[in-house]
Design a protein around this motif. Sequence first.
Motif: not given
Length: 268
Positions: A235-236, A245-247, A261-265
């Motif tokens: 997993s990533l 937002d712009s990842f 994969g999921p992106v979190e701040q």
Amino acid sequence: MDNRPIGVFDSGLGGLTAVKELATLLPGEDIVYFGDTARIPYGNRSRETIMRYAEEDIWFLLSKNVKYILAACGTVSSTYPAERAAKLSVPYLGVVGATAQAAAQASQSGRIGIIGTKATVNSGSYAKFIQTLRPDAEITAIACPLFVPVIEAGRIARDDLITTTLAKEYLAPLKEAGVDTLILGCTHYPIITDIIGDVMGPDVTLINSGREGAHCVHQHLGTEDMLSEKTEGGSLSFYVSDSPDSFWEIGKLFLGEGLEGPVEQVRF
């Protein structure tokens, strides 16, 4: 075997080039990536500030129970002391050593070029590593501070006028020096390999720091029996310090298609 994830960090999203290489080499490994997008670039910061940022980045990855940390940031790799890295609770690798070794082996003439951020070039870290391996090496190092912002602005097409003009100006001293090997000493730079290669010519070998770092991680994990028991399905997970937002708009420049994969701040 060790099923904990591999941790990778960079000042921005350039380290995703290393993530892409790791995911290809080790498809069963879980990978946690942190990009300090709120504080990029590191390359123009003081040594004290870079050290503080690096410690915070490392602490965050350790909080995710990683088994290994790759500093996919030339600036941090050039600044973070080996004695501090040795005291961490998990193995740590900076891309500088791995990349310097690859360049020293690849060069036929011993004339080696380095491009990177101001902090990376001013540190002399690549030159020190190379000269321990090739005392005869003639090294030319050039700071390219505008490459990162133009890459993250998406100016990466092979015929992009702005980036090509920058490359011609930055790389002119390296061509004049007759280097046969060029270290792309920032993990952003492989994105414009075509532009750099066109300017330098076909006889110059380009060394990708993200790829070399990933290969070293692969080797170390195998040697120390720390590979995951999985051989596929890793997993990533992505974390950034600015808005996510712009990842993917920028991230796909580095990862290509198919790696998600999921992106979190994260806020420090």
